[in-house]
Design a protein around this motif. Structure first.
Motif, PDB file in Angstrom:
ATOM      1  N   SER A  22      29.865  34.974  84.496  1.00 63.68           N
ATOM      2  CA  SER A  22      30.476  34.025  83.557  1.00 63.68           C
ATOM      3  C   SER A  22      31.957  34.311  83.352  1.00 63.68           C
ATOM      4  O   SER A  22      32.467  34.324  82.242  1.00 63.68           O
ATOM      5  CB  SER A  22      29.742  34.039  82.206  1.00 63.68           C
ATOM      6  OG  SER A  22      28.410  33.625  82.371  1.00 63.68           O
ATOM      7  N   ASP A  64      35.264  26.540  78.705  1.00 62.53           N
ATOM      8  CA  ASP A  64      34.235  25.959  77.843  1.00 62.53           C
ATOM      9  C   ASP A  64      32.839  26.285  78.382  1.00 62.53           C
ATOM     10  O   ASP A  64      31.992  26.812  77.654  1.00 62.53           O
ATOM     11  CB  ASP A  64      34.426  24.449  77.745  1.00 62.53           C
ATOM     12  CG  ASP A  64      33.313  23.779  76.967  1.00 62.53           C
ATOM     13  OD1 ASP A  64      32.944  24.274  75.873  1.00 62.53           O
ATOM     14  OD2 ASP A  64      32.781  22.753  77.450  1.00 62.53           O
ATOM     15  N   VAL A  65      32.607  26.007  79.655  1.00 64.95           N
ATOM     16  CA  VAL A  65      31.274  26.205  80.239  1.00 64.95           C
ATOM     17  C   VAL A  65      30.864  27.674  80.219  1.00 64.95           C
ATOM     18  O   VAL A  65      29.752  28.016  79.806  1.00 64.95           O
ATOM     19  CB  VAL A  65      31.238  25.657  81.683  1.00 64.95           C
ATOM     20  CG1 VAL A  65      29.962  26.097  82.405  1.00 64.95           C
ATOM     21  CG2 VAL A  65      31.353  24.142  81.678  1.00 64.95           C
ATOM     22  N   TYR A  66      31.752  28.554  80.640  1.00 59.33           N
ATOM     23  CA  TYR A  66      31.369  29.955  80.791  1.00 59.33           C
ATOM     24  C   TYR A  66      31.463  30.759  79.495  1.00 59.33           C
ATOM     25  O   TYR A  66      31.113  31.930  79.481  1.00 59.33           O
ATOM     26  CB  TYR A  66      32.130  30.599  81.949  1.00 59.33           C
ATOM     27  CG  TYR A  66      31.654  30.025  83.263  1.00 59.33           C
ATOM     28  CD1 TYR A  66      30.475  30.483  83.842  1.00 59.33           C
ATOM     29  CD2 TYR A  66      32.327  28.989  83.884  1.00 59.33           C
ATOM     30  CE1 TYR A  66      29.994  29.931  85.008  1.00 59.33           C
ATOM     31  CE2 TYR A  66      31.856  28.431  85.060  1.00 59.33           C
ATOM     32  CZ  TYR A  66      30.688  28.896  85.617  1.00 59.33           C
ATOM     33  OH  TYR A  66      30.206  28.344  86.768  1.00 59.33           O
ATOM     34  N   SER A  67      31.879  30.115  78.401  1.00 58.14           N
ATOM     35  CA  SER A  67      31.847  30.790  77.103  1.00 58.14           C
ATOM     36  C   SER A  67      30.542  30.477  76.357  1.00 58.14           C
ATOM     37  O   SER A  67      30.245  31.094  75.340  1.00 58.14           O
ATOM     38  CB  SER A  67      33.042  30.361  76.247  1.00 58.14           C
ATOM     39  OG  SER A  67      32.921  28.994  75.876  1.00 58.14           O
ATOM     40  N   ARG A  68      29.777  29.550  76.872  1.00 58.42           N
ATOM     41  CA  ARG A  68      28.498  29.183  76.242  1.00 58.42           C
ATOM     42  C   ARG A  68      27.441  30.249  76.529  1.00 58.42           C
ATOM     43  O   ARG A  68      27.536  30.999  77.490  1.00 58.42           O
ATOM     44  CB  ARG A  68      28.007  27.842  76.790  1.00 58.42           C
ATOM     45  CG  ARG A  68      28.925  26.702  76.461  1.00 58.42           C
ATOM     46  CD  ARG A  68      28.414  25.433  77.054  1.00 58.42           C
ATOM     47  NE  ARG A  68      29.406  24.374  76.924  1.00 58.42           N
ATOM     48  CZ  ARG A  68      29.213  23.146  77.340  1.00 58.42           C
ATOM     49  NH1 ARG A  68      28.075  22.800  77.908  1.00 58.42           N
ATOM     50  NH2 ARG A  68      30.167  22.242  77.192  1.00 58.42           N
ATOM     51  N   GLU A  69      26.434  30.252  75.678  1.00 60.99           N
ATOM     52  CA  GLU A  69      25.326  31.182  75.873  1.00 60.99           C
ATOM     53  C   GLU A  69      24.384  30.607  76.936  1.00 60.99           C
ATOM     54  O   GLU A  69      23.417  29.914  76.642  1.00 60.99           O
ATOM     55  CB  GLU A  69      24.581  31.400  74.549  1.00 60.99           C
ATOM     56  CG  GLU A  69      23.618  32.544  74.611  1.00 60.99           C
ATOM     57  CD  GLU A  69      22.989  32.843  73.271  1.00 60.99           C
ATOM     58  OE1 GLU A  69      21.956  33.533  73.280  1.00 60.99           O
ATOM     59  OE2 GLU A  69      23.503  32.391  72.241  1.00 60.99           O
ATOM     60  N   LEU A  70      24.735  30.872  78.180  1.00 67.70           N
ATOM     61  CA  LEU A  70      24.000  30.378  79.337  1.00 67.70           C
ATOM     62  C   LEU A  70      23.908  31.494  80.369  1.00 67.70           C
ATOM     63  O   LEU A  70      24.841  32.287  80.491  1.00 67.70           O
ATOM     64  CB  LEU A  70      24.785  29.250  80.020  1.00 67.70           C
ATOM     65  CG  LEU A  70      24.690  27.825  79.535  1.00 67.70           C
ATOM     66  CD1 LEU A  70      25.825  27.004  80.098  1.00 67.70           C
ATOM     67  CD2 LEU A  70      23.369  27.225  79.958  1.00 67.70           C
ATOM     68  N   TYR A  92      19.857  27.767  79.394  1.00 67.03           N
ATOM     69  CA  TYR A  92      20.141  28.061  77.995  1.00 67.03           C
ATOM     70  C   TYR A  92      19.031  28.952  77.443  1.00 67.03           C
ATOM     71  O   TYR A  92      17.918  28.957  77.973  1.00 67.03           O
ATOM     72  CB  TYR A  92      20.200  26.762  77.176  1.00 67.03           C
ATOM     73  CG  TYR A  92      21.482  25.983  77.340  1.00 67.03           C
ATOM     74  CD1 TYR A  92      22.580  26.251  76.532  1.00 67.03           C
ATOM     75  CD2 TYR A  92      21.589  24.968  78.284  1.00 67.03           C
ATOM     76  CE1 TYR A  92      23.757  25.527  76.667  1.00 67.03           C
ATOM     77  CE2 TYR A  92      22.754  24.244  78.425  1.00 67.03           C
ATOM     78  CZ  TYR A  92      23.836  24.522  77.606  1.00 67.03           C
ATOM     79  OH  TYR A  92      25.008  23.811  77.749  1.00 67.03           O
TER      80      TYR A  92
END
Length: 127
Positions: A22, A64-70, A92
């Motif tokens: 990430s 944005d995408v890689y800061s999400r809890e994924l 997720y």
């Protein structure tokens, strides 16, 4: 006699590490300054894709995408000269899954033109 220049190498290892760790900055380093990225999904359909131009816009999306809890996993990579294709799966914590398939053109070992198509689970039964 005409000679063709050998295509420059794209760093597939950096792609894998950037996705699976990430690391938005590592991924952004794989793009050329003048890169263009088109995203197609349920909301931004083929006739009106989301289009990002340059490192600032692409970087904002990656952050944005890689800061999400994924969790992110690079599933497949195909590299053929100055063409790249890859598939990424994401999950997720609640079990919702996302699948992104991308094709890209390369110049000097960097992505210059990319189209990505993403799909995700939308109903409770998919979890």
């Amino acid at each position: 006699m005409t000679t063709m220049a050998a295509p420059s190498a794209f760093d597939t290892r950096a792609l894998r590490e950037g996705i699976e760790r990430s690391d938005a900055d590592a991924l952004l380093a794989l793009y050329a300054d003048d890169a263009e990225l088109r995203m197609v999904d349920r909301k931004t359909q083929p006739s009106h894709p989301l289009v990002m131009h340059g490192l600032d816009e692409i970087g904002a999306m990656l952050n944005d995408v890689y800061s999400r809890e994924l969790s992110h996993k690079l599933e497949r990579v195909v590299l053929d000269g100055d063409r790249l294709a890859f598939m990424e799966s994401c999950r997720y914590p609640d079990g919702v899954q996302v699948l992104v398939t991308s094709v890209a053109d390369l110049r000097d070992g960097r992505i210059v033109d990319q189209t990505s198509i993403q799909a995700w689970d939308e109903d409770e039964q998919a979890k």
